[in-house]
Design an enzyme around this catalytic site. Structure first.
Site, short mmCIF file in Angstrom:
data_model
loop_
_atom_site.label_atom_id
_atom_site.label_comp_id
_atom_site.label_asym_id
_atom_site.label_seq_id
_atom_site.Cartn_x
_atom_site.Cartn_y
_atom_site.Cartn_z
N GLY A 200 107.00 60.53 68.32
CA GLY A 200 107.42 59.57 67.29
C GLY A 200 108.52 60.12 66.39
O GLY A 200 109.47 59.41 66.04
N SER A 201 108.42 61.40 66.02
CA SER A 201 109.43 61.95 65.10
C SER A 201 110.80 62.02 65.79
O SER A 201 111.83 61.79 65.16
CB SER A 201 109.00 63.32 64.57
OG SER A 201 108.74 64.17 65.64
N GLU B 295 98.73 67.24 75.79
CA GLU B 295 98.10 66.14 75.08
C GLU B 295 97.33 66.69 73.88
O GLU B 295 97.03 67.89 73.82
CB GLU B 295 97.14 65.41 76.03
CG GLU B 295 97.82 64.76 77.21
CD GLU B 295 98.90 63.76 76.79
OE1 GLU B 295 98.60 62.79 76.09
OE2 GLU B 295 100.07 63.97 77.15
N ASP C 209 95.53 63.49 82.85
CA ASP C 209 96.83 62.95 82.48
C ASP C 209 97.62 62.58 83.75
O ASP C 209 98.18 61.49 83.85
CB ASP C 209 97.59 63.99 81.64
CG ASP C 209 99.00 63.55 81.32
OD1 ASP C 209 99.18 62.78 80.36
OD2 ASP C 209 99.94 63.97 82.03
N LEU D 20 103.90 59.54 64.38
CA LEU D 20 105.10 60.31 64.03
C LEU D 20 104.87 61.78 64.36
O LEU D 20 105.13 62.67 63.57
CB LEU D 20 105.41 60.12 62.53
CG LEU D 20 106.80 60.55 62.05
CD1 LEU D 20 107.90 59.80 62.75
CD2 LEU D 20 106.91 60.39 60.54
N ILE E 84 112.19 61.06 83.10
CA ILE E 84 112.60 60.59 84.44
C ILE E 84 112.34 59.08 84.52
O ILE E 84 111.20 58.65 84.34
CB ILE E 84 111.82 61.32 85.55
CG1 ILE E 84 111.92 62.84 85.38
CG2 ILE E 84 112.33 60.89 86.92
CD1 ILE E 84 111.08 63.63 86.38
N LYS F 159 98.90 58.85 85.32
CA LYS F 159 100.26 58.60 85.80
C LYS F 159 100.24 58.14 87.26
O LYS F 159 100.99 57.24 87.66
CB LYS F 159 101.12 59.86 85.64
CG LYS F 159 101.39 60.18 84.17
CD LYS F 159 101.88 61.60 83.98
CE LYS F 159 102.21 61.92 82.54
NZ LYS F 159 102.40 63.34 82.27
N GLY G 167 104.70 71.35 72.37
CA GLY G 167 104.54 69.88 72.28
C GLY G 167 104.42 69.20 73.62
O GLY G 167 104.56 67.98 73.71
#
Ligand code: NDP
Ligand code: HSE
Length: 441
Positions: A24-25, A198, A209, A20, A144, A213, A195
């Site tokens: 999550g939030s 990572e 990261d 969260l 995207i 991807k 935010g």
């Protein structure tokens, strides 16, 4: 916030959210405000059965405390949970949770690229065995819809390359350094605050990261399993303000690119290659103007031609949009039957060694300012079969600054050239070596 099931549907699908935080939030908030609309789209309601966090005693605004638990595994195993949404992050613990969920017959939606890039084989086998869905749209480029586009929309085409900017944090930093001359550390702190980054931002700035991807994109695009470890990876931590200034003066922007392509090796065989590294991009190329935390991905496909995808590549709400889309897909399948497209790795192409990649170098050097230096250096380039496209020289104190831009060549030959240049007496210092991409020559 409403966390009760919609009244428009007869069948309600129970959902567990694991995590969260930033993502999550937003997922929980959007489910709350859109419950009725989602129920219409699914043909059945969804109900949050519980939310796993690391600290359930911490109050969370707008969240019913009764939903919170620190025992994610028990939440997953509840009979009334049919879909598990993993937005915790990391690899080992989420792997345990996701595998347990799939094996218990729950469909899984995850935003976790590190997990998918490291363990796709195992996760996808578990999903197939249980006949459930494994969705991960948010794992690549957040909002995207590139995963769905590769899995479904381009499933009938032959993809040649997928390349672009797939990390919002590094783009945010490089863009600010380029446009305002902002400081690297300050911009990284800002990206973390917003935010985008990572939990450990090393994953962003060192390219890990983006490499996860790239592994996912290459696997989907080339129907071949490409893992995180198969991706060549260089981050942006060594890019200096001087590099960015010099690039700007020469008409380029520096971007962290992920490039996945099919290529022919020196042995004439077809290979898949995936790499992540900073690159000079001409200012007039659309990638150069991708700002802030935006991402952009170019796909070249045989029949479709050139496609470009652009949008929010990080952040709570954009990522939640992709997670929600997957939840709707998984819930529809629970209500009406059917499964999402699974893994397709039938092509099973070998992954090319990085040395086989075709690219170009922009080499910035300090050299002795004396007769014959250029001839000495030209010999090194020629010995390695590297052709020079442009050479610029300017006075720099007692030395000369020499910039060489090469023609396209194999990475191993370019790297060998630079190694020899570093050892050459006439070269005082190789100041920077940056690959050059997306320039038509
Ligand atoms: P955050 O760090 O913001 O949130 C992580 C959440 O996981 C927190 O709520 C934390 O609990 C919870 N958590 C940590 N450990 C446990 C545990 N052992 N058991 C239960 N819950 C736990 O991460 P993000 O939301 O930013 O990212 C989540 C995932 O989404 C990652 O895989 C990330 O790569 C991916 N992602 C993120 C994007 C972004 O822009 N942020 C974009 C695309 C994907 P607590 O609240 O108690 O600390
Ligand atoms: N940290 C990632 C980024 C989040 O900055 O792109 C989105 O995947």
């Amino acid at each position: 916030m409403s966390q009760t099931p919609s009244t428009t549907a007869n069948r309600t699908v129970g959902i567990a959210i694991l995590g969260l935080g930033t993502v999550g939030s937003e997922v929980l908030r959007l489910i709350g405000v859109q419950a009725d609309a989602l129920a219409h789209r699914i043909g059945g309601g969804i109900e949050i059965k519980g939310v796993a966090v690391s600290d359930a005693s911490r109050p969370r605004e707008g969240v019913d405390p009764a939903l919170l638990t620190e025992d994610a595994m028990s939440l997953i195993n509840r009979d009334d949970v049919e879909i598990v949404v993993e937005v915790i992050g990391g690899i080992d613990y989420p792997r345990e949770l996701v595998l347990a969920a799939l094996r218990a017959g729950k469909s899984v939606v995850t935003a976790n690229k590190a997990l998918v890039a490291a363990h796709a084989d195992e996760l996808s086998a578990a999903a197939d065995e249980a006949g459930v869905d494994l969705y991960f749209e948010a794992a690549v480029a957040a909002a995207i819809p590139v995963v769905g586009m590769l899995r479904r929309s381009l499933a009938g085409d032959q993809i040649q390359s997928i390349a672009g900017i797939v990390n919002g944090t590094t783009n945010y930093i490089l863009d600010a350094m380029d446009t305002t001359g902002a400081d690297y550390e300050e911009m990284l702190a800002e990206a973390m605050e917003l935010g985008y980054a990572e939990a450990d931002p090393t994953a962003d700035v060192e390219g890990h990261d983006a490499a996860s991807k790239a592994a996912i994109l290459a696997s989907l695009g080339f129907h071949t399993r490409v893992k995180y470890d198969d991706v060549y990876c260089e981050g942006i931590s060594k890019i200096t303000a001087d590099d960015i200034k010099a690039a700007r003066t020469a008409g380029y922007a520096i971007k962290l690119l992920a490039i996945c392509e099919k290529l022919q090796g020196e042995d004439g065989r077809d290979y898949v290659s995936a790499r992540v590294h900073p690159a000079l991009v001409p200012r007039e190329h659309p990638l150069a103007s991708v700002s802030k935390s935006y991402n952009a991905i170019f796909v070249e496909a045989e029949a479709a031609g050139s496609l470009m995808f652009y949008g929010n590549g990080a952040g709570g709400a954009p990522t939640a949009s992709a997670v929600l889309g997957d939840i709707v897909g998984a819930a529809r399948n629970k209500v009406h039957g059917g499964r999402a497209p699974g893994d397709s790795t039938y092509a099973n192409l070998p992954v090319a060694d990085f040395g086989q990649v075709l690219t170009r170098y922009h080499i910035d050097m300090q050299v002795c300012d004396r007769t014959g230096v250029l001839a000495d250096l030209a010999k090194i380039f020629a010995e390695n079969n590297i052709s020079m496209r442009a050479v610029r020289q300017e006075k720099s104190g007692d030395n000369a600054r020499l910039i060489v831009v090469t023609h396209t060549a194999r990475e191993k030959n370019l790297a060998a050239t630079v190694e020899q240049l570093r050892k050459c007496d006439a070269v005082k210092k190789v100041t920077s070596v940056i690959r050059l991409e997306n320039e038509d020559v």
